[in-house]
Scaffold this active site. Sequence first.
Site, PDB file in Angstrom:
ATOM      1  CB  CYS A  48     -50.292  21.836  81.614  1.00  0.00           C
ATOM      2  SG  CYS A  48     -51.768  21.934  82.661  1.00  0.00           S
ATOM      3  CB  CYS A  51     -54.240  25.282  80.865  1.00  0.00           C
ATOM      4  SG  CYS A  51     -53.418  25.315  82.478  1.00  0.00           S
ATOM      5  CG  ASP A 454     -33.636  29.243  50.076  1.00  0.00           C
ATOM      6  OD1 ASP A 454     -34.376  29.335  49.079  1.00  0.00           O
ATOM      7  OD2 ASP A 454     -32.946  30.182  50.511  1.00  0.00           O
ATOM      8  CG  ASP A 634     -30.828  32.464  53.275  1.00  0.00           C
ATOM      9  OD1 ASP A 634     -31.607  31.952  52.439  1.00  0.00           O
ATOM     10  OD2 ASP A 634     -30.176  33.493  53.057  1.00  0.00           O
ATOM     11  CG  ASP A 638     -36.316  30.466  52.917  1.00  0.00           C
ATOM     12  OD1 ASP A 638     -37.048  30.066  52.005  1.00  0.00           O
ATOM     13  OD2 ASP A 638     -35.159  30.859  52.730  1.00  0.00           O
TER      14      ASP A 638
END
EC number: 7.2.2.-
Length: 757
Positions: A48, A51, A454, A634, A638
């Site tokens: 968290c 921390c 893309d 894809d 990328d």
Amino acid sequence: MSCCAVGAATMLAEGGQASPVSEELWLASRDLGGGLRQSELSVPDACCGACIATIEGALHAKPEVERARVNLSSRRVSIVWKEEVGGRRTDPCDFLHAIAERGYQTHLFSPGGDEGDDLLKQLILAVAVSGFAATNIMLLSVSVWSGADAATRDLFHWISALIAGPALIYAGRFFYESAWNAIRHGRTNMDVPIALAVSLSYGMSLYETIGHGEHAWFDASVTLLFFLLIGRTLDHMMRGRARTAISGLARLSPRGATIVHPDGSREYRAVDEIKPGERLIVAAGERIPVDGRVLSGTSDLDRSVVNGESSPTVVATGDTVQAGTLNLTGPLTLETTAASRDSFIAEIIGLMEAAEGGRARYRRIADRAARYYSPAVHLLALLTFVGWMLVEGDVHHAMLIAVAVLIITCPCALGLAVPVVQVVAAGRLFQGGVMVKDGTAMERLSEIDSVLLDKTGTLTIGRPRLVNAHEIAGGRLAIAAAIAVHSRHPIAIAIQNSAGAIPALAGDIREIPGAGIEVKTTDGVYRLGSRGFAVGDPGSDGGQSEAILSLDFLELACFRFEDRPRPASRESIEALGRLDIATGILSGDRESVVAALARSLGISNWHSELSPREKVEACAAAAEAGHKALVVGDGINDAPVLRAAHVSMAPATAADVGRQAADFVFMHEALSAVPFAIETSRHAGRLIRQNFVLAIGYNVIAVPIAILGYATPLVAAVAMSTSSLVVVFNALRLKRSLAAGKAATPSTLMHSDAVTS
């Protein structure tokens, strides 16, 4: 290095010599120059914002630490430190001790390492145990609430106590261990008030049961634990999924390579041990292990990891090659130009890590706010107890009210405000062929004002297609197919697919890497490949790929290819325009090819020949201009920009790394999934905001009631559960409205005149 070694890590040998562990940390660190080094440590117990602040604060207190940063998703701390301070050589083991003194185990971070996720299994089992216990205690409580007599009531209370006790010990151990570790080291976190509320609720219930009291609140403590465990399990799953893409990317690098020594001898060596300036051999079909320069050999190289394009690139003597790219057709001798940790694959992993850390900063804002919740609740309960002691002097009554305050302030409704809507919306998206991989992604998708796409594999299918077969005489197409059948090049496969029946061609057949195929026959020498190879004239670059068939350097046919656009591409771009969303293209392909596709789709904003880093920079530039962009891609290349984007999406045909890095994956070929997901997410976003208002309104009303003593722990538990149910029912409105046809589907988006936002 094991966690157990941390305690002995800082011990120095006689004569001031560093311990072996210290030397290991030195060797594992990275030299940044200027007297600075960087170490990467794993801190698996970090969970968290408290921390993060504790670990970073402990490290910043060390004079040799230049900067330290915790990545909560990977539970990793990156430390930049000075090699010397005051003439004394820095011992990196001091960092381990500084972290260990705050109650956190730590060890060297292993990039791409696969560790068994036992914690997830334990969390799921704990959810099942607490859910089973809560269900059974609720059933027993119904009888008590219905007016069971004293003997029956006491029996049901004792049965509930016997069910709740083991369930709290087993399922609540995650909160108890974390809370005890925080208190033992003089700090607090979100698990401390949770552990107190659960324990006090059970303790007061047990006290009432022993004293034959009318009410007990075992159901409140176990139900509270059940809801909180669900949230922690989902959080753990999301963070683990965020690491999967980086682990998969690290596996693209081979484990080793064959080194050629100056005397001609050969040695197989691990990638991490390869140094710049060494010579190595990469056979056809192998991946390039580290960045290098070609000393000899010619080959086709699959550079989709770099530019995302399916068409191979020709490399020859003097050309540079990047780690992770695939050598397709011929052996290469390379001179390495970078070590493994400085190679192209390492750079992409670094970009993804940096983007992941950036996304963690958004979570960190919420975590910092949550840090104040724990002391605020403690203070509120304590003040309530003291106040009622001063008013009445009744310890029992004051304790009951304080417990009620702890229970009623449980953030269950706030915790459910987002995930319950996400579950309903994710179900709707799944019906439309869109998979949601990150729960927070729908929130971010509802905020976007632009889409960056893309080209190859996203706007297009990613497979070359012969477009002028009707212009070529059947005999010449058959000859080309007979030659192409001897190659696995994507263009050769496209010719084969267009030819139908393929005749046999007798002759001496030879494939020349990076050029084409040559066949010596009685009629002469046939060549199929690039224009320069087939007819000796390179020609000019057009908007389409081409292959030339020639006989003795005389052109017989020109085959032109294009990558077929993805179905409904233009309609999807128009739908995005109706949603007031701007579109653009980020591609690694040639300028002429990208320009032609952009014109056909009506997209004016496009960029070509971009490297993975340049795509990330373009996305960052859009963010600096105040835009929140959805990136759709894809390829492996990328992955960094998908991770760096405000939100990201990939088709199911994407590379594994691309799918893992994306927040959404759409299963159908049509691009209409993009506007459909945006519309659904915007609808879900409105309900999430409503749920926040309901949850906050509940606390504004309920907390004063509990403080004033009008809510017993039972009433507090009912109020807490009711607030959760209100949030759930509000979220289910999304499902009902979608069922009634109030939200768009992929098909209606393509055929409606207007798309509501």
